[in-house]
Design a protein around this motif. Structure first.
Motif, PDB file in Angstrom:
ATOM      1  N   VAL A  94     -42.898  16.368 -14.294  1.00 18.32           N
ATOM      2  CA  VAL A  94     -41.841  16.515 -15.305  1.00 18.32           C
ATOM      3  C   VAL A  94     -41.795  17.939 -15.829  1.00 18.32           C
ATOM      4  O   VAL A  94     -40.729  18.563 -15.909  1.00 18.32           O
ATOM      5  N   ALA A  95     -42.953  18.494 -16.212  1.00 16.37           N
ATOM      6  CA  ALA A  95     -43.002  19.848 -16.767  1.00 16.37           C
ATOM      7  C   ALA A  95     -42.505  20.872 -15.756  1.00 16.37           C
ATOM      8  O   ALA A  95     -41.715  21.773 -16.091  1.00 16.37           O
ATOM      9  N   THR A  96     -42.931  20.752 -14.506  1.00 19.07           N
ATOM     10  CA  THR A  96     -42.522  21.707 -13.466  1.00 19.07           C
ATOM     11  C   THR A  96     -41.023  21.649 -13.209  1.00 19.07           C
ATOM     12  O   THR A  96     -40.345  22.679 -13.150  1.00 19.07           O
ATOM     13  N   CYS A  97     -40.506  20.445 -13.077  1.00 16.79           N
ATOM     14  CA  CYS A  97     -39.076  20.290 -12.782  1.00 16.79           C
ATOM     15  C   CYS A  97     -38.205  20.762 -13.942  1.00 16.79           C
ATOM     16  O   CYS A  97     -37.185  21.427 -13.739  1.00 16.79           O
ATOM     17  N   ILE A  98     -38.603  20.436 -15.166  1.00 17.58           N
ATOM     18  CA  ILE A  98     -37.795  20.823 -16.322  1.00 17.58           C
ATOM     19  C   ILE A  98     -37.781  22.331 -16.506  1.00 17.58           C
ATOM     20  O   ILE A  98     -36.737  22.925 -16.814  1.00 17.58           O
ATOM     21  N   LEU A  99     -38.926  22.994 -16.331  1.00 15.68           N
ATOM     22  CA  LEU A  99     -38.962  24.452 -16.446  1.00 15.68           C
ATOM     23  C   LEU A  99     -38.056  25.103 -15.396  1.00 15.68           C
ATOM     24  O   LEU A  99     -37.350  26.074 -15.683  1.00 15.68           O
ATOM     25  N   THR A 100     -38.071  24.559 -14.180  1.00 16.17           N
ATOM     26  CA  THR A 100     -37.203  25.086 -13.123  1.00 16.17           C
ATOM     27  C   THR A 100     -35.738  24.852 -13.468  1.00 16.17           C
ATOM     28  O   THR A 100     -34.891  25.750 -13.319  1.00 16.17           O
ATOM     29  N   GLN A 101     -35.416  23.659 -13.949  1.00 12.10           N
ATOM     30  CA  GLN A 101     -34.042  23.357 -14.340  1.00 12.10           C
ATOM     31  C   GLN A 101     -33.547  24.311 -15.423  1.00 12.10           C
ATOM     32  O   GLN A 101     -32.448  24.867 -15.332  1.00 12.10           O
ATOM     33  N   MET A 102     -34.349  24.513 -16.455  1.00  6.04           N
ATOM     34  CA  MET A 102     -33.930  25.354 -17.576  1.00  6.04           C
ATOM     35  C   MET A 102     -33.712  26.801 -17.142  1.00  6.04           C
ATOM     36  O   MET A 102     -32.776  27.473 -17.587  1.00  6.04           O
ATOM     37  N   ASN A 103     -34.562  27.292 -16.260  1.00  5.39           N
ATOM     38  CA  ASN A 103     -34.443  28.672 -15.797  1.00  5.39           C
ATOM     39  C   ASN A 103     -33.113  28.910 -15.100  1.00  5.39           C
ATOM     40  O   ASN A 103     -32.364  29.844 -15.432  1.00  5.39           O
ATOM     41  N   TYR A 104     -32.766  28.034 -14.159  1.00  4.34           N
ATOM     42  CA  TYR A 104     -31.546  28.247 -13.382  1.00  4.34           C
ATOM     43  C   TYR A 104     -30.302  27.745 -14.114  1.00  4.34           C
ATOM     44  O   TYR A 104     -29.199  28.231 -13.843  1.00  4.34           O
ATOM     45  N   LEU A 105     -30.460  26.829 -15.052  1.00  9.25           N
ATOM     46  CA  LEU A 105     -29.324  26.454 -15.874  1.00  9.25           C
ATOM     47  C   LEU A 105     -28.928  27.609 -16.790  1.00  9.25           C
ATOM     48  O   LEU A 105     -27.739  27.860 -17.016  1.00  9.25           O
ATOM     49  N   ASN A 106     -29.929  28.343 -17.309  1.00  4.67           N
ATOM     50  CA  ASN A 106     -29.630  29.534 -18.111  1.00  4.67           C
ATOM     51  C   ASN A 106     -28.850  30.559 -17.300  1.00  4.67           C
ATOM     52  O   ASN A 106     -27.903  31.175 -17.789  1.00  4.67           O
ATOM     53  N   LYS A 107     -29.254  30.761 -16.056  1.00  5.20           N
ATOM     54  CA  LYS A 107     -28.556  31.712 -15.187  1.00  5.20           C
ATOM     55  C   LYS A 107     -27.117  31.262 -14.936  1.00  5.20           C
ATOM     56  O   LYS A 107     -26.181  32.076 -14.947  1.00  5.20           O
ATOM     57  N   ALA A 108     -26.933  29.953 -14.710  1.00  2.00           N
ATOM     58  CA  ALA A 108     -25.584  29.439 -14.468  1.00  2.00           C
ATOM     59  C   ALA A 108     -24.702  29.599 -15.698  1.00  2.00           C
ATOM     60  O   ALA A 108     -23.541  30.021 -15.599  1.00  2.00           O
ATOM     61  N   LEU A 109     -25.235  29.285 -16.877  1.00  2.00           N
ATOM     62  CA  LEU A 109     -24.461  29.401 -18.107  1.00  2.00           C
ATOM     63  C   LEU A 109     -24.098  30.849 -18.416  1.00  2.00           C
ATOM     64  O   LEU A 109     -23.020  31.140 -18.928  1.00  2.00           O
ATOM     65  N   ASP A 110     -25.014  31.764 -18.110  1.00  2.09           N
ATOM     66  CA  ASP A 110     -24.773  33.176 -18.398  1.00  2.09           C
ATOM     67  C   ASP A 110     -23.772  33.793 -17.428  1.00  2.09           C
ATOM     68  O   ASP A 110     -23.101  34.771 -17.758  1.00  2.09           O
ATOM     69  N   THR A 111     -23.669  33.242 -16.232  1.00  2.00           N
ATOM     70  CA  THR A 111     -22.839  33.836 -15.187  1.00  2.00           C
ATOM     71  C   THR A 111     -21.457  33.199 -15.100  1.00  2.00           C
ATOM     72  O   THR A 111     -20.476  33.895 -14.844  1.00  2.00           O
ATOM     73  N   PHE A 112     -21.371  31.886 -15.324  1.00  2.00           N
ATOM     74  CA  PHE A 112     -20.120  31.172 -15.102  1.00  2.00           C
ATOM     75  C   PHE A 112     -19.646  30.485 -16.380  1.00  2.00           C
ATOM     76  O   PHE A 112     -20.400  30.340 -17.344  1.00  2.00           O
ATOM     77  N   ASN A 113     -18.398  30.070 -16.352  1.00  3.49           N
ATOM     78  CA  ASN A 113     -17.769  29.440 -17.499  1.00  3.49           C
ATOM     79  C   ASN A 113     -18.427  28.102 -17.815  1.00  3.49           C
ATOM     80  O   ASN A 113     -18.676  27.294 -16.928  1.00  3.49           O
ATOM     81  N   THR A 114     -18.699  27.872 -19.103  1.00  2.00           N
ATOM     82  CA  THR A 114     -19.348  26.640 -19.537  1.00  2.00           C
ATOM     83  C   THR A 114     -18.536  25.407 -19.169  1.00  2.00           C
ATOM     84  O   THR A 114     -19.087  24.368 -18.812  1.00  2.00           O
ATOM     85  N   ALA A 115     -17.204  25.505 -19.256  1.00  2.00           N
ATOM     86  CA  ALA A 115     -16.337  24.365 -18.976  1.00  2.00           C
ATOM     87  C   ALA A 115     -16.410  23.936 -17.519  1.00  2.00           C
ATOM     88  O   ALA A 115     -15.995  22.828 -17.180  1.00  2.00           O
ATOM     89  N   VAL A 116     -16.906  24.802 -16.645  1.00  2.00           N
ATOM     90  CA  VAL A 116     -17.092  24.447 -15.242  1.00  2.00           C
ATOM     91  C   VAL A 116     -18.537  24.032 -14.979  1.00  2.00           C
ATOM     92  O   VAL A 116     -18.810  23.067 -14.262  1.00  2.00           O
ATOM     93  N   VAL A 117     -19.482  24.768 -15.581  1.00  2.00           N
ATOM     94  CA  VAL A 117     -20.897  24.469 -15.371  1.00  2.00           C
ATOM     95  C   VAL A 117     -21.230  23.054 -15.840  1.00  2.00           C
ATOM     96  O   VAL A 117     -21.906  22.295 -15.133  1.00  2.00           O
ATOM     97  N   SER A 118     -20.741  22.677 -17.021  1.00  2.00           N
ATOM     98  CA  SER A 118     -21.097  21.374 -17.601  1.00  2.00           C
ATOM     99  C   SER A 118     -20.679  20.192 -16.726  1.00  2.00           C
ATOM    100  O   SER A 118     -21.517  19.347 -16.399  1.00  2.00           O
ATOM    101  N   PRO A 119     -19.390  20.076 -16.309  1.00  2.00           N
ATOM    102  CA  PRO A 119     -19.024  18.903 -15.504  1.00  2.00           C
ATOM    103  C   PRO A 119     -19.646  18.896 -14.117  1.00  2.00           C
ATOM    104  O   PRO A 119     -20.033  17.837 -13.620  1.00  2.00           O
ATOM    105  N   ILE A 120     -19.750  20.062 -13.479  1.00  2.00           N
ATOM    106  CA  ILE A 120     -20.342  20.090 -12.136  1.00  2.00           C
ATOM    107  C   ILE A 120     -21.820  19.729 -12.194  1.00  2.00           C
ATOM    108  O   ILE A 120     -22.332  18.968 -11.364  1.00  2.00           O
TER     109      ILE A 120
END
Length: 360
Positions: free
Chosen positions: A234-260
């Motif tokens: 759980v800890a490993t997967c969540i840390l990985t998710q948060m890292n790349y979710l931050n990158k996605a949110l910073d790079t692309f529009n939230t309205a697209v990142v959230s539904p996809i």
């Protein structure tokens, strides 16, 4: 035991028990917190990126930004509420309410971030949500689990081990090969990593939830090493998710990142649950066909988001590297950069960000 876990029609009479009401309230609260966290975190990422290297380019300055931590705290509260909701209500009630976070995120993005979705983007989001809800609402009831070791036996069966190895291998390929080449131009790279690892994290979270629930009921599951293995996953997967979710949110529009992210995460999680808990073995053909129709609806919504992405892109090269197809009807969706503070007055909804090679 076996008879009670089948498709007993009388089970619907117990649907809105007091425990289910608690689970419903917790799930609704979870969606509100998680939807708001996307916006708060992105505002923190923007603020941190204006003074240092952006998260999308490999920077970690957002870790020093209080606003980002406020968003992270909001997300943690939402995830905890969601985790507790599964202890009171079945997944068929809790999981569909995750779609509410998309609506919350889109509304707040429109108000706070000035991000706009054109009509086809909205339709694509609706199709994605409807398809996901259709799948989850026709999922079978959860099987009775009496020990964390029973979950461990399910997780170590050959088919699920093959799925787990495939997820880890594909995630490594995305991280090592595709992130350096396409991470900042194709949203599916970052979201793919988050969703793949998320499917494993949910299975492990479910195992931990079962272990804690049984422990609180007087059957201590913390003495088993399997419980702690699930905790590490759980800890490993969540840390990985948060890292790349931050990158996605910073790079692309939230309205697209959230539904996809919601669609991919939900689809892969359901697939992992089908493999691990053999859900389809307890379903009739009508339920399975309905789930397949829901999946097709999800694909249709995702395809619509992809094919209409240029309607929201910037048509003028030179603004943060965004380039789109010129269209007089998309002028109000352009991403224009303010010269005074370096932020965007309005953002489009690029699924792919194309760096301009025609800069003077």
């Amino acid at each position: 035991m076996t008879e009670s876990s089948g498709g007993d029609p009388s089970s619907s009479d117990m649907y809105m028990t007091s425990d289910n009401v608690k689970g419903l309230i917790l799930a609704l609260s979870s969606s509100l917190f998680i939807g708001a966290s996307f916006i708060i975190k992105k505002k923190g990422l923007k603020k941190a990126g204006s003074n240092s290297v952006r998260a999308g380019l490999g920077g970690y300055s957002y870790l020093y930004e209080p606003l980002w931590w406020a968003g992270m705290t909001t997300m943690i509260v939402g995830e905890v509420a969601n985790f507790v909701a599964y202890a009171f209500a079945p997944a068929i009630l809790v999981t569909p309410l995750g779609a509410l976070s998309i609506i919350v995120s889109a509304v707040l993005a429109h108000i706070m971030l000035k991000e706009r979705l054109h009509i086809f983007g909205i339709l694509g989001c609706i199709l994605c949500v409807v398809g996901s809800i259709s799948i989850v609402l026709h999922a079978p009831p959860e099987r009775d689990i009496e020990s964390v070791r029973e979950v461990w036996m399910l997780a170590t069966e050959p088919v699920f081990l093959m799925y787990s190895f495939a997820v880890v291998a594909l995630s490594l390929v995305l991280v090592v090969h595709f992130v350096p080449l396409y991470g900042n131009t194709h949203v599916m790279v970052y979201i793919g990593i988050c969703s793949l690892m998320g499917s494993l994290s949910v299975m492990s979270v479910k195992a931990l939830g079962i272990a804690l629930k049984l422990t609180f009921e007087g059957m201590n599951q913390l003495i088993y090493p399997e419980t702690w293995v699930f905790a590490v996953v759980v800890a490993t997967c969540i840390l990985t998710q948060m890292n790349y979710l931050n990158k996605a949110l910073d790079t692309f529009n939230t309205a697209v990142v959230s539904p996809i992210y919601y669609v991919m995460f939900t689809s892969l999680t359901i697939l992992a649950s089908i493999i691990m808990f053999k859900d389809w073995d307890r379903q009739n053909p009508t339920q399975i066909i309905t789930e397949l129709c829901g999946f097709i609806t999800i694909l249709s919504g995702t395809f619509l988001l992809h094919t209409t992405k240029d309607m929201g892109d910037n048509t003028t090269p030179g603004f943060n590297g965004y380039m789109g197809l010129p269209s007089p009807h998309s002028a109000r969706f352009l991403a224009t950069k303010r010269p005074d503070n370096g932020e965007y007055s309005e953002e489009g909804i690029p699924l792919r960000r194309v760096e301009s090679s025609r800069m003077p």
